[in-house]
Structure formats: structure tokens, C-alpha cells
Design an enzyme around this catalytic site. Structure first.
Site, PDB file in Angstrom:
ATOM      1  N   LYS A   1      34.507  33.969  34.644  1.00 29.33           N
ATOM      2  CA  LYS A   1      35.718  32.911  34.918  1.00 29.33           C
ATOM      3  C   LYS A   1      36.125  32.098  33.344  1.00 29.33           C
ATOM      4  O   LYS A   1      36.711  31.634  32.683  1.00 29.33           O
ATOM      5  CB  LYS A   1      35.800  32.429  36.025  1.00 29.33           C
ATOM      6  CG  LYS A   1      36.592  32.999  37.271  1.00 29.33           C
ATOM      7  CD  LYS A   1      36.627  32.948  38.280  1.00 29.33           C
ATOM      8  CE  LYS A   1      35.661  31.463  38.843  1.00 29.33           C
ATOM      9  NZ  LYS A   1      35.884  30.464  39.599  1.00 29.33           N
TER      10      LYS A   1
ATOM     11  N   LYS B   1      23.420  26.856  31.086  1.00 26.43           N
ATOM     12  CA  LYS B   1      24.347  26.479  31.576  1.00 26.43           C
ATOM     13  C   LYS B   1      23.626  24.706  30.385  1.00 26.43           C
ATOM     14  O   LYS B   1      25.031  24.164  29.867  1.00 26.43           O
ATOM     15  CB  LYS B   1      24.985  25.837  32.731  1.00 26.43           C
ATOM     16  CG  LYS B   1      25.495  27.003  32.991  1.00 26.43           C
ATOM     17  CD  LYS B   1      26.081  27.033  34.835  1.00 26.43           C
ATOM     18  CE  LYS B   1      27.017  27.815  35.125  1.00 26.43           C
ATOM     19  NZ  LYS B   1      27.734  27.301  36.534  1.00 26.43           N
TER      20      LYS B   1
ATOM     21  N   LYS C   1      28.362  39.655  32.276  1.00 28.16           N
ATOM     22  CA  LYS C   1      28.978  40.091  32.965  1.00 28.16           C
ATOM     23  C   LYS C   1      30.196  39.927  32.964  1.00 28.16           C
ATOM     24  O   LYS C   1      30.747  38.571  32.193  1.00 28.16           O
ATOM     25  CB  LYS C   1      28.061  39.661  34.633  1.00 28.16           C
ATOM     26  CG  LYS C   1      28.670  39.727  36.105  1.00 28.16           C
ATOM     27  CD  LYS C   1      27.790  39.177  37.097  1.00 28.16           C
ATOM     28  CE  LYS C   1      28.349  39.276  37.928  1.00 28.16           C
ATOM     29  NZ  LYS C   1      27.744  38.396  39.239  1.00 28.16           N
TER      30      LYS C   1
END
Length: 358
Positions: free
Chosen positions: A211, A123, A208
Site C-alpha cells: 500500500k 522503515k 511484495k
């Protein structure tokens, strides 16, 4: 039910898990986490589920929409089968002991240990200015678990390092201040053999389902309409072989669709493949979409009904926070005494030593 911990102590069995309110729940979250939460609560286990809004602000959030997201996630969980009468469901920030314990635990670990977390590296790579919260949130996550003296935590493979940090902090605290916390372990919920925790992106099946992925066609959201589900499944990336076979390494796209159908129906992967033996990929995609629409429609409809009753959702979270706080306050009081923030024995001794003798 009391259990023996590897430490040699007996602890009350308790499961804790949390989910961020931001983003819309997708089928990877549902099959990999929430469906298992429902199983755990229905097994009459002591379960605590938290909407972890403190974790959500490790990256910037719009204050105007965050509370709506919290209520939406509450409605989604209830629509998926979470029952407040069978568990504790609450909003993390309403129990301030989470941050208090998180700070204490932060004094017991090192920057070097936190730096190795893959989520931080992933991130932060796209950020120019890295928020401190993104770096230290695994410690708060450990605090979430330990605050309720949780013995079990349902985590996927990508969260194993977080559980290991919690276990490390249990050892650190217990060795320094005396036995206080049980050693949390991963809880395994049986399934049909499909990869419940590894539903892949429909657009990039080597990754994967997420969201936060920029492409909404990469995921099936719980709130998707039947038309949206059909469109997304039809456009799911597969390969040039029309036969339906399960091979995650060489055919990740088709294998992902097989996993989705297996989890939606409760059938094994082999049963799904056998029943689709006469189908090509196009027909199989339509079958997957039809089954998903049937599976998700009642959830979506119930979710919409609940969103029309925000007062009820607020009440559910308020009641859950009260129940969670009752447990959290006891743990924090014990921790406070052990680390010296409050200690009746020392206080009494101090008063006695300061009595003026005649």
C-alpha cells in the site's frame, strides 16, 4: 468450539486480526487477508477484526484525513464481504484496554528483542528521527492478540516474528503471574495453491505488493476503475519470453500474473497455465485484467454506496467497539488483579490488618 492449547488448558477458539486504515486496500491485502477473513466468519468461527488506527500513527498521519481513512477501510471491508452480524468489527482506539495491556507486556520484553524486527530496520532506515512508536508497536500488536485471549491469528510469512513475540509474551506473563492467556497459533485457510499472501508488485515483482509503494502502478487497488486495472496490468513487468509458464524464481512477473488469475478464478496454477498454453504474454495480460475487473467491480460499487452512508459506518464501528470492550474489560480486570493493580484479597487483608482493636 473449545480447543486444547499446548499449555494443557482448554480455551475457547477465537481468531483475531487487524488492518491499518491508511492506504487503499489492494488485491494482495484482499487475497492474502480479507478473503480469508470472510471464509473464517462464514465458517461460524468466533472472529474479531480490528481497524488498528493506533498502529497507523507510528508514522505521521494527517488528522484531517485519518478518520476518513478509517471509514473508508470500514466500507471496504464490508464491501469485500465482512458481515458485522457474523463477527466483531471495531476501531482499535475505541477500546483503551489495548494500550493498557500493551504497556504491561512492554515491561516483559527487551529492547534487544524488538531491535531485531526487520520491519523496524526497513522503515527506520529512511528516517532521520525514529519515532518510539515504530520501535515498540510489535508489543502493542501482541496486546491486540492477547486482549481477546485469541487462540489463532492469520499471519503471512513476513508477520511470523510478530506472532513469535506474542507467544513469547504469553510464556513470560503466564510464568510470572499464572496461566492467563492461550498460546496463539497461525490459522491456515485452505486455498487453490496460489501464493495468496505473496502477490507481488506489478513494477518490481521481486518485492511484495504494498500500500505504501511510491508508484501507484505497482498495485491493483480495490477501488481502481476498469480502465486503471487494464492499464496497470498491461504495464506489469514480465520478461522477454512470450510463453505462459510458472517459475517464481526465474519468471517472477509472469508467475505473479498467474497467481492473480488463479486467486481470482479459484483455479489451480496448473489449470491456469494449461488454459493459457496458446496465449502470448500480451493476450494473457488482457485476460488477467478482464477477470480482475469482473471480480472487483461489484466490490468497488458496493464500497461507493457505503461511503455515501457515513452514519451507518460509524454505527457499525460503535457496535463493534461495544462488543469488543465487553471482552477486553474482563481480560484487563483479570490482568489487573494478577499484577497487583487491583486485588480484592489483598485489599480485604489490608483492611483487616488496620482494624483498631479495643
Amino acid at each position: 468450539m473449545p480447543i486444547y492449547n499446548p499449555q494443557g488448558n482448554i480455551w475457547k477458539e477465537r481468531v483475531f486480526s487487524g488492518i491499518q486504515p491508511t492506504g487503499t486496500l489492494h488485491i494482495g491485502n484482499y487475497f492474502g487477508a480479507v478473503q480469508n477473513w470472510v471464509k473464517l466468519q462464514n465458517e461460524k468461527k468466533d472472529v474479531i477484526f480490528s481497524i488498528v488506527d493506533l498502529h497507523s500513527i507510528t508514522l505521521p498521519q494527517d488528522p484531517k484525513t485519518l478518520h476518513f481513512s478509517i471509514l473508508k477501510m470500514t466500507a471496504t471491508l464490508l464491501a469485500c464481504g465482512i458481515e458485522p452480524s457474523k463477527c466483531i468489527l471495531f476501531q482499535q482506539s475505541k477500546v483503551p484496554e489495548h494500550t493498557l495491556l500493551g504497556w504491561v507486556l512492554g515491561t516483559l520484553t527487551t529492547m534487544a528483542r524488538l531491535y531485531h524486527f526487520p520491519q523496524y530496520k526497513e522503515k527506520s532506515a529512511a528516517l532521520r528521527d525514529i519515532p518510539l512508536g515504530l520501535f515498540v508497536y510489535p508489543v502493542l500488536q501482541a496486546g491486540d492478540i492477547l486482549l481477546y485471549k485469541s487462540t489463532h491469528v492469520p499471519v503471512g510469512d513476513d508477520q511470523q516474528q510478530h506472532l513469535h513475540l506474542a507467544q513469547h509474551l504469553v510464556h513470560c506473563f503466564n510464568n510470572k503471574y499464572g496461566i492467563t492467556f492461550p498460546l496463539p497459533e497461525n490459522v491456515v485457510v485452505s486455498d487453490t495453491g496460489a501464493q495468496a499472501g505473496k502477490i507481488r508488485s506489478l513494477r518490481e515483482p521481486e518485492k511484495k505488493m504494498s500500500k505504501s509503494h511510491a508508484d501507484p502502478k505497482s498495485r491493483i487497488e480495490i477501488s481502481d476503475s476498469p480502465d486503471a486495472i487494464l492499464t496497470k496490468i498491461k504495464k506489469a513487468v514480465t520478461d522477454f519470453t512470450s510463453e505462459i509458464t510458472y517459475d517464481q524464481e526465474n519468471r517472477p512477473g509472469v508467475s505473479n500474473l498467474i497467481d492473480i488469475l488463479s486467486l481470482s478464478t479459484g483455479k489451480t496454477i496448473q489449470e491456469v497455465c494449461d488454459e493459457a498454453s496458446n496465449m502470448d504474454t500480451a493476450r494473457f495480460k488482457v485476460l488477467v485484467a478482464d477477470v480482475l475487473i469482473e471480480k472487483l467491480s461489484p466490490i468497488r460499487n458496493r464500497m461507493q454506496e457505503l461511503m455515501d452512508s457515513p452514519e451507518y459506518l460509524e454505527k457499525v464501528l460503535e457496535t463493534g467497539a461495544s462488543q469488543a470492550k465487553e471482552i477486553a474489560e474482563k481480560t484487563w480486570s483479570e490482568v489487573s488483579q494478577k499484577i497487583g493493580f487491583q486485588n480484592n484479597l489483598i485489599s480485604t487483608s489490608f483492611k483487616a490488618s488496620n482494624v483498631v482493636k479495643s
